[in-house]
Design an enzyme around this catalytic site. Structure first.
Site, PDB file in Angstrom:
ATOM      1  N   CYS A  76      -7.721  -7.119 108.203  1.00 56.37           N
ATOM      2  CA  CYS A  76      -9.111  -6.659 108.372  1.00 56.37           C
ATOM      3  C   CYS A  76      -9.612  -6.026 107.092  1.00 56.37           C
ATOM      4  CB  CYS A  76      -9.184  -5.602 109.465  1.00 56.37           C
ATOM      5  SG  CYS A  76      -9.205  -6.243 111.116  1.00 56.37           S
TER       6      CYS A  76
ATOM      7  N   GLU B 268      -7.249  -3.798 105.095  1.00 57.86           N
ATOM      8  CA  GLU B 268      -6.131  -3.034 104.559  1.00 57.86           C
ATOM      9  C   GLU B 268      -5.989  -3.271 103.060  1.00 57.86           C
ATOM     10  OE1 GLU B 268      -6.180  -4.564 107.478  1.00 57.86           O
ATOM     11  OE2 GLU B 268      -4.769  -3.706 108.907  1.00 57.86           O
TER      12      GLU B 268
END
Lengths: 913, 110
Positions: free
Chosen positions: A518, A520
Site C-alpha cells: 500500500c 510501506e
C-alpha cells in the site's frame, strides 16, 4: 449546508435526523453542494483492442484455485527427508515450477501466470493447512453434490466480480472467494493432510505457546484487537523486489555466479561460525530454483512454438513465433529489447509470488529499470510509442490477474482481495537529479487507457519533478482510479536514513527507495546496468518484508478495554490484566492506555518473532533471496540476514482518527467540562447510545444507524460526545492529542525488537482492517456506534466530522513529524465537478502540493460522485468495471465487502477545492 | 469417466468453471461434453502409470519409483513420466521435447 450521509431503517428515527433536529450534523459534503444528477468521471480513456479484449476476459473470470504447484511441491518435498532444508525446499520449488502447465491466451503478447488459470492462485499448505482441515467435511460434501453449470448459473458470474461467493455447478467455493473444480477437492484435502504438524503455522504454534504472555496473545487475536499473525499468512511482501541480476546477467549468468561462489565457499566458514557453512547450500539451492524457473519459461516457449505450428492464420503464426523467439532467448540471456525485458520482469515477479505467500510485492520504479531498453529500442527505431503503450497496457492486465491465496480471513478481511503491486514513478536519481523519464509518462498513460487495480501507481514527489509529469498524474487521478498516490520523497528519505542508517544506508542509497504494498516505505539500492555498451544506474529493492511483526492493532478496541478494566465486553472475556484504577484524571486514562498498548505489542511481537523464525528456517525464499542484494554476493539468504537492510519489522495500527476523537471527547466532556462522568460514558457505550446494532440496520456507516425504541435517554450524552472537538478541523484540542499519540507511538515501537534484533517502528495504514475491526468494537466515546467501520488510513478524518475544508484537515494532519513513521495515510474524496477542466486540475495539483509541503507523507484521491457509489451498491450488476480507492489500494467496487463500501460512501465528499 | 471439454488439447483453461475453445474461439464449460474433434490432453487419468484409487478423484502414480499419490485431472503435458496408455514401452514423456497430447481421441482412448 449539510446533507445526510445515509438513510435510517424505515419507520425508525435515524441518527442524522436526530442530530439535525438539534442543529448538529454529520456532513458528507463539504464546500458546497454536489449536482443533483449522477456525475461521471471527467477523464475516460480506452485501451487498444488487444488489451481491451484481454481485460474483458478478466472481467469474465472467476478467482480460481489450481493444485498443480502445491501438488508437485509436496510430492518432491516428501521424497527428500533428511536433505538440508534450503536445498530440500529448492528441489521442491524446482519440481513445482517445472510442472506448471503453460497457458497462452488468445491475443497475448506478454505471457505467464501463477497457475494454469487466467486468474489463478493456490494454497501453500506448507505455510498453513489448518483451515482445510477444519472445513474438510464441508468441502467433501460440496464436492459430492454434483451438478452441471447451467446457463442461468453462468449468468450470475458478474455479481461479486470474480469472487466465487458460493458453490455452483461443478465449482466448489473456498471461503467465499476462490473456486475449485469439485473433482479436485479430495486432492486439495490430501495435500493439506500431508502438512499437518509440519507447516509453519503448526510448528510455530507449538513454540509460540511457550511465551510468557501467550494467553494474552490468544485473547488479542480472538477479540480481533490484533487482526492476524504474519509468520504463516503473508510472511513476505510490502517491499520492492529487484530484477537487476537477471536483467544484467541473464538467468544462466546468475547461475554461473552461484557456481563460481560454490567453489569458493564449499567447506569454508569464511570467518562466520554460525552462517558461513550455509553459503554452499544456498548457492546450490539457487542453481536448482533457477533451473526450475528456466524450465517454466521454456515450457511457455514450447507452447508458443506449438501454437505457431498449429495455427493456419499467418498473423497468428508470426505472433506466436515472435513470442517463442523472445521466450527462448530470455530463458538464458540478458533481454535484447524492451518487450523482452518487460516479459522477463513480469515472469520473475510471478515466480517470486509463487515461491511464497505474498501480498504487496512491488515491482519498484519500472520506468527507470526498463529505461535502458526503451531508450535504445526507440533510438534504433525498433519500438514505437504506441507499441510500448500497448505492452504497458498488457502488463497491467497481467498484473491484475494476480490473486493471493493467503490464510482465510486475511484475503477478504484485510486485503479486500487486492495484491498491492505498487509501481513507483518519479523520485530522485542516484546523483540527486530528477529520475523521471519519458517511459514514466507512458506508464501513467497506460494507467488511464487501461485502468485496472494492478499495478497501482505512486508518484514519489519532490520539487524538481517536471510540470508535465505532475499534470499527467493529476489527469490520471481524474479518471477516478485512485492512482497515482502522492508520496513525499523527502519525508521518506528522512525516515529511511533514521531507520537504516545503522545498517549503512547513506544519502545516495536513500534515494533508491520505493513503496512496497500500500504505502510501506521500502529501502532500495542502486546497481549499474550495462546495455549496448552504455551504463545506467537502476534502482531496486534491497530490504526485507515490511508490515510483518505486529500486524494491525485496533486502537479503539484497546481504549474500550481501558474503559472496562481490561475486559472485552462484547465477548465478556478478560483480555488485559485488570488495572483497577479509578481513571480520575486524563493522564491516568492515557497511562492505562499506554500500558495496555505495550502489553499487546510485547505479546504479539514475541509470538510473531517465533513464527517468522520457523518460517526462515523451513520456508526461506531462495529465488527472492538471490534477486536482492546482497545475498548472491555473500551467500546468505534472507533468513541469514543476506539482505542489505533488515530492520523492516513494524507495528501496524488501525483506527487512529477514532482513537484521537475518543480521547478528545473524554478529555473534554469527562475531565474538563465534567458534563458527564466516566461511568455515564461506559453505560452509554454498553447501551450503544440507544441505537440498534449495525447488523440489525444493515449498514456499517455511522449516519445510517437507527435508534431503538426508548433509546432517547442516551441522546444528550451522545450528542455531547459527537459535538466534542474532532480531528481534522485544525482544532488544537484534538490535534494536540494526535501529536501526543504520534510522539508516543514512534518512540514506544522502537523499544521492541524483531527476531533479527532490530527495533520496530510505526506503520500507519488500515488497508481494509477498519471494517472488521470496527465490526467487533462497541460504541466509542467519540460517538461512533457499535459495529460501524472506523475511519480509514491514519490521517483521514472520520466520515462527516471534518467540517472546515481540506486545508484545515491538512493542518491537523501535519501537527506531527511524519518522518518518524514508515508512512501516514490520507484519503480524500472529491466530487468530479470540483476538479473539472484545466483549472480544476491546477487546483488539485496545488492542493496536493500544499499538503506535501507541510511535511505530510501521503495523499490519494477518490474522484467520484458518492451518488454513483450508492447506485453501484444497489445495482452492482451495472458496475463491474467501477474502481474505487480504499486505503492505499484501488479495487473493483463489486469485489469489496459491504462494510468498506459503506465507509467509502460515507466519507466526506469535497465539492470545492 | 466421460470426456469433458477440459480433456481437450484445444481447451484453454480460464477458470475453475470454463475455458476457451481454440477451435471455435467461444467460451465453454469445463464439464460439458466435448465435440467430436476432441484432441486428448495428457492427464494422469490417461497415463499408463496411473492406478485408480478407492476414491474416484485420487490415484497412484506407478511410473515413479516411490509410487506417490496423484489425482486423475492433473494435467501432464510437462510430466516426464507420462506415458499414454496405448504406447507401452516408452519411458519418458516426449512432452518436454516436443508437442504432446496431439493425438486425436480415437487413437488414444481405449
Amino acid at each position: 449546508m449539510a446533507k445526510e450521509i445515509g438513510s435510517a431503517t424505515a419507520g425508525v428515527e435515524g441518527l442524522t435526523t436526530l442530530l439535525s433536529s438539534k442543529g448538529f450534523t454529520l456532513d458528507c459534503q463539504s464546500g458546497g453542494e454536489a449536482p443533483l444528477e449522477l456525475t461521471a468521471r471527467e477523464v475516460q480513456k480506452e485501451p487498444t483492442a488487444r488489451a481491451g479484449a484481454l481485460r474483458d476476459l478478466y472481467f469474465q473470470t472467476l478467482s480460481s484455485v489450481s493444485l498443480e504447484f502445491p501438488y508437485w511441491y509436496t510430492r518432491r518435498w516428501r521424497q527428500l527427508e533428511g536433505e538440508v532444508p534450503v536445498v530440500r525446499r529448492a528441489e521442491a520449488l524446482k519440481m513445482a515450477f517445472s510442472h506448471l502447465t503453460p497457458t497462452i491466451y488468445p491475443g497475448e503478447r506478454l505471457v505467464g501466470g501463477k497457475t494454469i488459470y487466467y486468474r489463478g492462485s493456490f494454497p501453500m499448505p506448507w505455510l498453513s493447512e489448518g483451515y482445510f482441515m477444519a472445513v474438510q467435511d464441508q468441502l467433501y460434501q460440496a464436492a459430492l453434490e454434483k451438478g452441471s453449470a447451467a446457463a442461468d448459473q453462468v449468468t450470475k458470474w458478474g455479481s461479486g466480480g470474480g469472487n466465487v461467493t458460493e458453490n455452483f455447478g461443478s465449482v466448489v467455493s473456498i471461503a467465499g472467494k476462490f473456486g475449485i473444480p469439485r473433482q479436485e477437492v479430495p486432492a486439495l484435502l490430501e495435500l493439506a493432510r500431508a502438512w499437518v504438524g509440519k507447516s509453519v503455522d503448526d510448528v510455530g504454534h507449538k513454540y509460540e505457546q511457550m511465551i510468557p504472555d501467550y494467553p494474552l496473545k490468544e485473547n488479542l487475536m480472538h477479540s480481533v484487537i490484533c487482526m492476524f499473525d504474519s509468520g504463516y499468512t503473508l510472511p513476505q511482501g510490502r517491499e520492492a523486489t529487484n530484477y537487476y541480476f537477471p536483467l544484467q546477467h541473464g538467468l544462466e549468468g546468475v547461475k554461473e555466479i552461484a557456481r563460481t561462489h560454490i567453489s569458493e565457499v564449499a567447506g569454508e566458514a569464511g570467518g562466520d561460525g554460525l552462517r558461513g557453512m550455509d553459503r554452499l547450500y544456498f548457492y546450490q539451492a539457487s542453481i536448482l530454483v533457477l533451473e526450475g524457473i528456466q524450465s517454466w519459461i521454456g515450457n511457455y516457449a514450447k507452447e508458443a512454438r506449438r501454437l505457431q505450428q498449429e495455427s493456419e492464420d499467418l498473423l497468428l503464426q508470426n505472433e506466436c513465433g515472435e513470442l517463442a523467439d523472445s521466450l527462448e532467448w530470455i530463458v538464458c540471456r540478458q533481454p535484447r529489447t524492451f518487450r523482452e525485458a518487460l516479459q522477463l520482469i513480469f515472469l520473475l515477479h510471478t515466480a517470486v509470488l509463487n515461491e511464497d505467500c505474498i501480498s504487496g510485492l512491488s515491482p519498484g520504479r519500472v520506468g527507470q529499470i526498463l529505461w535502458p531498453w526503451y531508450e535504445q529500442d526507440r533510438e534504433a527505431g525498433r519500438l514505437g510509442e504506441m507499441e510500448a503503450l500497448e505492452l504497458l497496457e498488457l502488463y497491467r492486465v497481467k498484473m491484475t490477474c494476480y490473486d493471493c491465496f493467503a490464510a482465510m480471513g486475511v484475503v477478504g478481511g484485510v486485503l479486500s482481495g487486492n495484491t498491492f503491486n505498487h509501481l513507483c514513478l518519479g523520485g530522485l536519481a542516484k546523483d540527486g537529479g530528477s529520475a523521471t523519464n519519458r517511459l514514466e509518462m507512458l506508464i501513467l498513460e497506460a494507467g488511464m487507457t487501461c485502468a485496472t487495480p494492478q499495478p497501482t501507481l505512486g508518484l514519489l514527489y519532490h520539487e524538481r519533478l517536471p510540470e508535465d509529469l505532475l499534470l499527467q498524474a493529476i489527469e490520471c487521478n481524474k479518471t477516478g482510479t485512485g492512482y497515482p498516490a502522492w508520496l513525499n520523497d523527502e519525508v521518506a528519505r528522512t525516515f529511511l536514513l533514521r531507520q537504516y542508517g545503522p545498517e549503512g544506508m547513506d544519502v545516495e542509497e536513500a534515494r533508491a527507495w520505493s513503496v512496497g504494498g500500500c504505502l510501506e516505505t521500502s529501502p532500495g539500492s542502486w546497481h549499474e546496468l550495462t546495455l549496448g555498451g552504455r551504463r545506467y544506474w537502476i534502482p531496486g529493492g534491497s530490504g526485507q518484508p515490511t508490515s510483518v511483526g505486529v500486524h494491525f492493532l485496533s486502537l479503539p478496541k484497546i481504549l474500550e478495554c481501558v474503559l472496562f478494566n481490561g475486559r472485552d465486553m462484547r465477548r465478556d472475556v478478560q483480555i488485559f490484566p485488570p488495572q483497577d484504577r479509578p481513571l480520575v484524571t486524563y493522564e491516568e486514562l492515557w497511562d492505562t492506555f499506554c500500558s495496555y498498548f505495550e502489553m499487546a505489542v510485547q505479546a504479539l511481537c514475541r509470538a510473531n518473532n517465533i513464527q517468522h523464525d520457523i518460517w526462515r528456517k523451513q520456508n526461506m525464499p531462495v529465488l527472492h533471496s538471490l534477486l536482492k542484494p546482497d545475498c548472491l554476493e555473500t551467500g546468505y539468504h534472507i533468513g541469514n540476514l543476506g539482505y542489505r537492510y533488515n530492520a523492516t519489522y513494524n507495528v501496524e495500527s488501525c483506527g487512529t482518527a477514532n482513537l484521537v476523537n475518543a480521547l478528545t471527547a473524554l478529555k473534554t466532556c469527562v475531565y474538563q467540562d465534567k458534563s458527564h462522568t466516566l461511568e455515564d460514558v461506559r453505560q452509554a457505550i454498553l447501551a450503544n447510545f440507544g441505537f440498534q446494532t449495525a447488523e440489525e440496520v444493515g449498514s456499517y456507516s455511522l449516519a445510517a444507524q437507527a435508534l431503538r425504541s426508548g433509546g432517547e435517554v442516551w441522546e444528550e450524552i451522545h450528542h455531547d460526545l459527537l459535538a466534542a472537538p474532532k480531528y481534522g478541523n485544525d482544532d488544537p484540542r484534538a490535534d494536540t492529542i494526535l501529536a501526543q499519540w504520534e510522539q508516543y507511538f514512534s518512540t514506544v515501537a522502537r523499544r521492541f525488537q524483531s527476531l533479527y534484533g532490530f527495533p520496530l517502528y510505526p506503520c500507519q495504514i488500515s488497508v481494509s482492517t477498519h471494517g472488521p475491526m470496527g465490526a467487533v468494537t462497541l460504541a466509542g466515546p467519540d460517538g461512533r456506534l457499535a459495529g460501524t467501520t472506523f475511519a480509514d488510513g491514519s490521517m483521514s478524518a472520520y466520515p462527516g466530522t471534518d467540517r472546515n475544508g481540506p486545508y484545515a484537515l491538512f493542518a491537523s494532519a501535519t501537527c506531527w513529524d511524519h518522518s518518524r513513521s514508515q508512512n501516514s495515510q490520507m484519503n480524500l474524496k472529491i466530487h468530479p465537478s470540483a476538479a473539472r477542466g484545466a483549472q480544476g486540475a491546477r487546483k488539485l495539483l496545488e492542493l496536493t502540493r500544499a499538503y506535501l509541503r507541510q511535511g505530510a507523507f501521503h495523499i490519494q484521491y477518490n474522484i467520484v460522485d458518492s451518488k454513483v457509489l450508492k447506485d453501484a451498491q444497489a445495482h452492482p450488476e451495472n458496475y463491474r468495471t467501477l474502481m474505487v480507492r480504499v486505503a492505499g489500494f484501488t479495487q473493483y467496487w463489486v469485489e469489496i465487502g459491504k462494510a468498506i463500501q459503506d465507509e467509502v460512501i460515507a466519507r466526506t465528499e469535497y465539492e470545492f477545492i | 469417466m466421460e470426456n469433458q471439454h477440459s480433456d481437450c488439447r484445444r481447451y484453454v483453461p480460464v477458470d475453475a468453471a470454463k475455458g476457451i475453445c481454440r477451435r471455435t474461439g467461444g467460451m465453454v464449460n469445463l464439464e460439458d461434453p466435448p465435440c467430436r474433434d476432441l484432441i486428448q490432453l495428457p492427464k494422469c487419468k490417461y497415463c499408463a502409470g496411473f492406478l485408480s484409487g478407492e476414491q474416484e478423484e485420487l490415484g497412484t502414480c506407478t511410473a515413479e519409483a516411490d509410487h506417490p499419490w496423484t489425482y486423475p485431472e492433473l494435467v501432464a503435458t510437462t510430466c516426464s513420466w507420462f506415458l499414454p496408455r496405448e504406447s507401452e514401452g516408452k519411458t519418458e514423456n516426449p512432452a518436454l521435447e516436443q508437442n504432446v497430447g496431439l493425438s486425436p481421441v480415437k487413437e488414444s482412448l481405449s
